[in-house]
Design a protein around this motif. Structure first.
Motif, PDB file in Angstrom:
ATOM      1  N   SER B  16      19.310  35.370  36.543  1.00 20.15           N
ATOM      2  CA  SER B  16      18.759  36.642  37.001  1.00 20.15           C
ATOM      3  C   SER B  16      18.024  37.391  35.885  1.00 20.15           C
ATOM      4  CB  SER B  16      19.881  37.521  37.540  1.00 20.15           C
ATOM      5  OG  SER B  16      20.835  37.733  36.518  1.00 20.15           O
ATOM      6  N   SER B  17      18.284  36.994  34.647  1.00 15.63           N
ATOM      7  CA  SER B  17      17.678  37.700  33.520  1.00 15.63           C
ATOM      8  C   SER B  17      16.316  37.084  33.201  1.00 15.63           C
ATOM      9  CB  SER B  17      18.608  37.577  32.314  1.00 15.63           C
ATOM     10  OG  SER B  17      17.999  38.058  31.155  1.00 15.63           O
ATOM     11  N   SER B  18      15.257  37.901  33.181  1.00 17.28           N
ATOM     12  CA  SER B  18      13.925  37.349  32.921  1.00 17.28           C
ATOM     13  C   SER B  18      13.633  37.234  31.428  1.00 17.28           C
ATOM     14  CB  SER B  18      12.851  38.192  33.605  1.00 17.28           C
ATOM     15  OG  SER B  18      12.848  39.501  33.080  1.00 17.28           O
ATOM     16  N   GLU B  19      14.300  38.054  30.634  1.00 18.79           N
ATOM     17  CA  GLU B  19      14.178  37.893  29.184  1.00 18.79           C
ATOM     18  C   GLU B  19      15.482  38.314  28.534  1.00 18.79           C
ATOM     19  OE1 GLU B  19      10.583  38.168  26.176  1.00 18.79           O
ATOM     20  OE2 GLU B  19      11.442  40.149  26.484  1.00 18.79           O
ATOM     21  N   HIS B  20      15.984  37.457  27.637  1.00 18.59           N
ATOM     22  CA  HIS B  20      17.297  37.684  27.039  1.00 18.59           C
ATOM     23  C   HIS B  20      17.253  37.294  25.572  1.00 18.59           C
ATOM     24  CE1 HIS B  20      21.402  36.583  25.834  1.00 18.59           C
ATOM     25  NE2 HIS B  20      21.774  37.524  26.663  1.00 18.59           N
ATOM     26  N   VAL B  91       3.417  39.320  25.971  1.00 17.87           N
ATOM     27  CA  VAL B  91       3.639  38.014  26.594  1.00 17.87           C
ATOM     28  C   VAL B  91       2.861  38.006  27.904  1.00 17.87           C
ATOM     29  CG1 VAL B  91       5.353  36.423  27.544  1.00 17.87           C
ATOM     30  CG2 VAL B  91       5.924  37.830  25.542  1.00 17.87           C
ATOM     31  N   GLN B  92       1.855  37.146  27.983  1.00 15.09           N
ATOM     32  CA  GLN B  92       1.112  37.094  29.240  1.00 15.09           C
ATOM     33  C   GLN B  92       1.940  36.379  30.317  1.00 15.09           C
ATOM     34  OE1 GLN B  92      -1.940  34.436  30.373  1.00 15.09           O
ATOM     35  NE2 GLN B  92      -3.462  36.072  30.585  1.00 15.09           N
ATOM     36  N   GLN B  93       2.516  35.239  29.918  1.00 17.32           N
ATOM     37  CA  GLN B  93       3.310  34.487  30.894  1.00 17.32           C
ATOM     38  C   GLN B  93       4.109  33.416  30.167  1.00 17.32           C
ATOM     39  OE1 GLN B  93       3.293  35.122  34.406  1.00 17.32           O
ATOM     40  NE2 GLN B  93       5.148  33.887  34.222  1.00 17.32           N
ATOM     41  N   THR B  94       5.303  33.135  30.685  1.00 20.46           N
ATOM     42  CA  THR B  94       6.055  31.971  30.189  1.00 20.46           C
ATOM     43  C   THR B  94       6.407  31.052  31.353  1.00 20.46           C
ATOM     44  OG1 THR B  94       8.374  32.687  30.478  1.00 20.46           O
ATOM     45  CG2 THR B  94       7.186  33.545  28.544  1.00 20.46           C
ATOM     46  N   ASP B  95       6.828  29.860  30.999  1.00 21.65           N
ATOM     47  CA  ASP B  95       7.399  28.917  31.966  1.00 21.65           C
ATOM     48  C   ASP B  95       8.693  29.473  32.573  1.00 21.65           C
ATOM     49  OD1 ASP B  95       5.534  26.988  31.712  1.00 21.65           O
ATOM     50  OD2 ASP B  95       6.865  25.465  30.870  1.00 21.65           O
ATOM     51  N   PRO B  96       9.199  28.809  33.619  1.00 20.69           N
ATOM     52  CA  PRO B  96      10.481  29.233  34.195  1.00 20.69           C
ATOM     53  C   PRO B  96      11.631  29.204  33.195  1.00 20.69           C
ATOM     54  CG  PRO B  96       9.347  27.787  35.716  1.00 20.69           C
ATOM     55  CD  PRO B  96       8.524  27.785  34.449  1.00 20.69           C
TER      56      PRO B  96
END
Lengths: 107, 107
Positions: B16-20, B91-96
Motif C-alpha cells: 500500500s505504500s508508494s514510497e518508503h 521523480v517522474q515515474q518508477t516501476d511497480p
C-alpha cells in the motif's frame, strides 16, 4: 545542466585484477567506491584498521569477511554491514566475481 | 563484537505504500537510505531542492528522474547519478517495484 549516468556493471576491470576499486563520489567527508573482487583474499595476517566507518553491501556475488577474534560473516547479494572505524577485519574469500559498494565515512 | 548483517531485499514495506524510506546508516555528515518506490511519481509541480549532495543508484527496477529545465534521466538497474545540492529534481515515474540506494552527503 546535464546529469551524468553511469552504470555499476559496466567498464569492469580486466580479469587479471583480483581486486579493483573505482571512486564513484568523493568529498572531504565521504567516499563511495565500487570494488570488484575476483576470488580475492586479503594477504595472510593482513588486517584493515581504518580511520573511517565503512558501510558495505554485496551487490553481486558472495563473500566472507573475517573480524579480529575469529568471527566470520558470510555475505550474499544484498547483504550489508557497517564496520565501525578501527574494527579490524579482512576479506577471507570472495566469489570469482563479487561486486561491492562501499561508503567510507571520514567524519 | 558481533557484526550485524541486514539484507536490502528483505523486510520490504507493504504494497500500500508508494514510497518508503529506511535508514541504513546515519551520522552527522552522511545518511544512507533504502528507498522502495512502487509506481511512484512526485506530486505534480513538486521539486526536491536539497541542502545535500545525493548519490543514488537503482538497485532493482527502473525509474525516470526529471530535472528543472525538463531534462529526463531514465535509470535502469545499476545506473547511478550524483545530484548536486540545490539541483531541483523530481521523480517522474518508477516501476511497480523500484529499489534505490541513496547516500545523502550533508557536508
Amino acid at each position: 545542466m546535464t546529469i551524468r549516468v553511469d552504470n555499476l556493471f559496466t567498464n569492469l576491470p580486466e580479469r587479471s585484477s583480483s581486486e579493483h576499486s573505482l571512486s564513484l563520489y568523493e568529498n572531504r567527508s565521504v567516499k563511495i567506491e565500487r570494488i570488484v573482487s575476483r576470488s580475492y583474499s586479503s594477504p595472510p595476517g593482513f588486517w584493515y584498521d581504518q580511520d573511517e566507518d565503512e558501510w558495505v553491501i554485496v551487490v553481486r556475488g558472495e563473500a566472507t569477511l573475517e573480524f579480529e577474534g575469529g568471527e566470520l560473516v558470510r555475505m550474499k547479494e544484498g547483504d550489508h554491514v557497517t564496520i565501525p572505524r578501527h574494527v579490524k577485519h579482512r576479506v577471507q574469500q570472495t566469489d570469482p566475481k563479487t561486486i561491492w559498494l562501499a561508503v567510507r565515512v571520514r567524519c
